[in-house]
Design a protein around this motif. Structure first.
Motif, PDB file in Angstrom:
ATOM      1  N   PRO A  60       0.788  -1.234   0.000  1.00  0.00           N
ATOM      2  CA  PRO A  60       0.000   0.000   0.000  1.00  0.00           C
ATOM      3  C   PRO A  60       0.816   1.277   0.000  1.00  0.00           C
ATOM      4  CG  PRO A  60      -0.050  -1.033   2.163  1.00  0.00           C
ATOM      5  CD  PRO A  60       0.622  -2.003   1.240  1.00  0.00           C
ATOM      6  N   ASP A  61       2.118   1.173   0.302  1.00  0.00           N
ATOM      7  CA  ASP A  61       2.964   2.377   0.315  1.00  0.00           C
ATOM      8  C   ASP A  61       3.843   2.480  -0.927  1.00  0.00           C
ATOM      9  OD1 ASP A  61       4.579   0.250   0.933  1.00  0.00           O
ATOM     10  OD2 ASP A  61       5.617   1.224   2.601  1.00  0.00           O
ATOM     11  N   LEU A  62       3.453   1.794  -1.984  1.00  0.00           N
ATOM     12  CA  LEU A  62       4.111   1.910  -3.288  1.00  0.00           C
ATOM     13  C   LEU A  62       3.035   2.161  -4.333  1.00  0.00           C
ATOM     14  CD1 LEU A  62       6.663   1.575  -5.116  1.00  0.00           C
ATOM     15  CD2 LEU A  62       6.082  -0.871  -5.246  1.00  0.00           C
ATOM     16  N   THR A  63       3.245   3.158  -5.177  1.00  0.00           N
ATOM     17  CA  THR A  63       2.221   3.458  -6.173  1.00  0.00           C
ATOM     18  C   THR A  63       2.863   4.016  -7.443  1.00  0.00           C
ATOM     19  OG1 THR A  63       0.050   4.501  -6.500  1.00  0.00           O
ATOM     20  CG2 THR A  63       1.751   5.856  -5.470  1.00  0.00           C
ATOM     21  N   LEU A  64       2.015   4.219  -8.429  1.00  0.00           N
ATOM     22  CA  LEU A  64       2.433   4.768  -9.724  1.00  0.00           C
ATOM     23  C   LEU A  64       1.548   5.953 -10.047  1.00  0.00           C
ATOM     24  CD1 LEU A  64       4.359   3.943 -12.193  1.00  0.00           C
ATOM     25  CD2 LEU A  64       2.302   2.987 -13.209  1.00  0.00           C
ATOM     26  N   ILE A  65       2.150   7.030 -10.563  1.00  0.00           N
ATOM     27  CA  ILE A  65       1.393   8.186 -11.044  1.00  0.00           C
ATOM     28  C   ILE A  65       1.651   8.318 -12.538  1.00  0.00           C
ATOM     29  CG2 ILE A  65       1.049  10.678 -10.913  1.00  0.00           C
ATOM     30  CD1 ILE A  65       2.187  10.622  -8.088  1.00  0.00           C
ATOM     31  N   ARG A  74      -3.025   0.328  -5.860  1.00  0.00           N
ATOM     32  CA  ARG A  74      -3.693   1.556  -6.326  1.00  0.00           C
ATOM     33  C   ARG A  74      -2.715   2.386  -7.143  1.00  0.00           C
ATOM     34  NH1 ARG A  74      -5.337   2.579  -1.913  1.00  0.00           N
ATOM     35  NH2 ARG A  74      -7.483   1.848  -2.192  1.00  0.00           N
ATOM     36  N   MET A  75      -3.177   2.874  -8.315  1.00  0.00           N
ATOM     37  CA  MET A  75      -2.369   3.800  -9.098  1.00  0.00           C
ATOM     38  C   MET A  75      -3.151   5.078  -9.331  1.00  0.00           C
ATOM     39  SD  MET A  75      -2.455   2.185 -12.975  1.00  0.00           S
ATOM     40  CE  MET A  75      -1.974   3.676 -13.846  1.00  0.00           C
ATOM     41  N   HIS A  76      -2.433   6.147  -9.627  1.00  0.00           N
ATOM     42  CA  HIS A  76      -3.046   7.463  -9.779  1.00  0.00           C
ATOM     43  C   HIS A  76      -2.882   7.936 -11.217  1.00  0.00           C
ATOM     44  CE1 HIS A  76      -3.656   7.969  -5.437  1.00  0.00           C
ATOM     45  NE2 HIS A  76      -2.544   7.241  -5.344  1.00  0.00           N
ATOM     46  N   LEU A 100      -8.598   8.556 -10.502  1.00  0.00           N
ATOM     47  CA  LEU A 100      -8.493   9.590 -11.531  1.00  0.00           C
ATOM     48  C   LEU A 100      -8.349  10.976 -10.889  1.00  0.00           C
ATOM     49  CD1 LEU A 100     -11.231   8.446 -14.090  1.00  0.00           C
ATOM     50  CD2 LEU A 100      -8.794   7.884 -14.029  1.00  0.00           C
ATOM     51  N   HIS A 101      -7.448  11.768 -11.447  1.00  0.00           N
ATOM     52  CA  HIS A 101      -7.218  13.129 -10.958  1.00  0.00           C
ATOM     53  C   HIS A 101      -7.326  14.095 -12.136  1.00  0.00           C
ATOM     54  CE1 HIS A 101      -5.576  11.769  -7.032  1.00  0.00           C
ATOM     55  NE2 HIS A 101      -5.093  10.759  -7.736  1.00  0.00           N
ATOM     56  N   ASP A 102      -7.981  15.212 -11.913  1.00  0.00           N
ATOM     57  CA  ASP A 102      -8.078  16.227 -12.960  1.00  0.00           C
ATOM     58  C   ASP A 102      -6.759  16.983 -13.128  1.00  0.00           C
ATOM     59  OD1 ASP A 102     -10.750  15.722 -13.633  1.00  0.00           O
ATOM     60  OD2 ASP A 102     -11.466  16.957 -11.959  1.00  0.00           O
ATOM     61  N   THR A 103      -5.979  17.052 -12.061  1.00  0.00           N
ATOM     62  CA  THR A 103      -4.724  17.797 -12.116  1.00  0.00           C
ATOM     63  C   THR A 103      -3.602  16.997 -11.450  1.00  0.00           C
ATOM     64  OG1 THR A 103      -5.068  18.910  -9.993  1.00  0.00           O
ATOM     65  CG2 THR A 103      -5.981  19.974 -11.968  1.00  0.00           C
ATOM     66  N   LEU A 104      -2.377  17.336 -11.816  1.00  0.00           N
ATOM     67  CA  LEU A 104      -1.225  16.724 -11.172  1.00  0.00           C
ATOM     68  C   LEU A 104      -1.166  17.135  -9.702  1.00  0.00           C
ATOM     69  CD1 LEU A 104       1.406  15.062 -11.451  1.00  0.00           C
ATOM     70  CD2 LEU A 104       2.574  17.223 -11.957  1.00  0.00           C
ATOM     71  N   ASP A 105      -1.560  18.355  -9.398  1.00  0.00           N
ATOM     72  CA  ASP A 105      -1.558  18.822  -8.010  1.00  0.00           C
ATOM     73  C   ASP A 105      -2.336  17.859  -7.116  1.00  0.00           C
ATOM     74  OD1 ASP A 105      -0.028  21.091  -8.389  1.00  0.00           O
ATOM     75  OD2 ASP A 105      -1.758  22.379  -8.822  1.00  0.00           O
ATOM     76  N   SER A 106      -3.476  17.407  -7.612  1.00  0.00           N
ATOM     77  CA  SER A 106      -4.320  16.500  -6.834  1.00  0.00           C
ATOM     78  C   SER A 106      -3.610  15.180  -6.570  1.00  0.00           C
ATOM     79  CB  SER A 106      -5.634  16.252  -7.571  1.00  0.00           C
ATOM     80  OG  SER A 106      -6.408  15.250  -6.927  1.00  0.00           O
ATOM     81  N   ALA A 107      -2.982  14.617  -7.604  1.00  0.00           N
ATOM     82  CA  ALA A 107      -2.283  13.340  -7.451  1.00  0.00           C
ATOM     83  C   ALA A 107      -1.110  13.475  -6.489  1.00  0.00           C
ATOM     84  CB  ALA A 107      -1.811  12.841  -8.807  1.00  0.00           C
ATOM     85  N   THR A 113      -2.199  13.796  -2.877  1.00  0.00           N
ATOM     86  CA  THR A 113      -2.684  12.520  -2.341  1.00  0.00           C
ATOM     87  C   THR A 113      -1.541  11.644  -1.861  1.00  0.00           C
ATOM     88  OG1 THR A 113      -4.643  12.553  -3.781  1.00  0.00           O
ATOM     89  CG2 THR A 113      -3.991  10.423  -2.865  1.00  0.00           C
ATOM     90  N   VAL A 114      -0.496  11.515  -2.670  1.00  0.00           N
ATOM     91  CA  VAL A 114       0.613  10.645  -2.252  1.00  0.00           C
ATOM     92  C   VAL A 114       1.452  11.301  -1.159  1.00  0.00           C
ATOM     93  CG1 VAL A 114       0.644   9.488  -4.484  1.00  0.00           C
ATOM     94  CG2 VAL A 114       2.212  11.395  -4.081  1.00  0.00           C
ATOM     95  N   ARG A 115       1.552  12.625  -1.187  1.00  0.00           N
ATOM     96  CA  ARG A 115       2.287  13.319  -0.121  1.00  0.00           C
ATOM     97  C   ARG A 115       1.601  13.116   1.232  1.00  0.00           C
ATOM     98  NH1 ARG A 115       7.303  13.978  -2.040  1.00  0.00           N
ATOM     99  NH2 ARG A 115       7.521  15.609  -3.609  1.00  0.00           N
ATOM    100  N   GLU A 116       0.275  13.112   1.228  1.00  0.00           N
ATOM    101  CA  GLU A 116      -0.458  12.894   2.471  1.00  0.00           C
ATOM    102  C   GLU A 116      -0.164  11.521   3.063  1.00  0.00           C
ATOM    103  OE1 GLU A 116      -4.526  13.482   1.506  1.00  0.00           O
ATOM    104  OE2 GLU A 116      -4.360  15.675   1.348  1.00  0.00           O
TER     105      GLU A 116
END
Length: 227
Positions: free
Chosen positions: A18-23, A47-49, A75-82, A85-88
């Protein structure tokens, strides 16, 4: 579901990372998105973004071969959102980007919480993505071309992440949220009920930590009323 299949599914889900993902930064070819989903499933990413491209986003299932049942695409409308999310979740961001500061993809630590950021097919990652990344990584090339297909490059990087995590023993630890494992088990036990609920916009009926219906009779009555 047979006991053997139940055990196999539980073993796979409990190895998820859960602490590894792809954007994906505006990757627009549906086949590439599907291949990236399959890559994520192969190394245990739950989960991927997906940052939507400027053109219409179309999901393609052709090469995922059912992997999208096991990998949630956010799904994210902007890179800021993605990025937010991962920074949180306390993740570092490694961006596949050929810059002056880029290092060999094998030189970074994938055992810590991290997201691997892949850019669009022709343009690569955006300037914003390059700024947001903690480090730039690259796959060394020995031929005339300077880059690989996005899904191929991601697959190579993810296999290195898998290797490091296996050596660190992270695949031997069950770190998946209980309810997330339960949801996947429910969807596997009762695919028709899950599909009906998703199509009709209904919440799933109650189920236990192994995805078993708590009140099968009540569930059948509810479905009969909605039919």
């Amino acid at each position: 579901m047979t006991p053997e299949r139940e055990q196999r599914l539980l073993e796979i889900l409990r190895r998820r990372q859960p602490d590894l993902t792809l954007i994906t930064d505006k990757v627009h070819k549906p086949r590439n998105i599907a291949a990236l989903v399959r890559n994520c499933d192969a190394v245990g990413i739950p989960r991927m973004h997906v940052v939507k491209p400027d053109s219409e986003y179309r999901r393609y299932r052709g090469t995922s071969r059912g992997s999208d049942r096991w990998v949630d695409s956010v799904l994210h409308d902007t890179l800021d959102s993605a990025v937010a999310t991962v920074r949180e979740q306390g993740m570092k961001i490694y961006a596949a980007h050929l810059s002056d500061s880029a290092v060999d993809f094998r030189e970074v630590d994938y055992t810590q919480p991290c997201a691997i950021l892949m850019g669009a097919e022709k343009e690569g990652i955006s300037e914003q993505a390059a700024r947001e990344a903690d480090e730039h990584i690259t796959v060394p090339m020995m031929g005339m071309v300077e880059s690989l297909n996005v899904s191929t490059a991601a697959g190579i990087i993810l296999i290195e992440a898998q290797r490091q995590r296996q050596l660190a023993g992270l695949y031997q630890l069950d770190r998946m949220p209980v309810r997330e494992t339960a949801r996947h088990m429910f969807e596997s036990r009762y695919p028709k009920i899950a599909a009906h609920c998703l199509t009709a916009g209904l919440p799933y009926p109650e189920y236990d930590d192994l995805g078993e219906l708590i009140d099968p009779a009540a569930c059948q009555r509810l479905l009969a009323k909605r039919a």
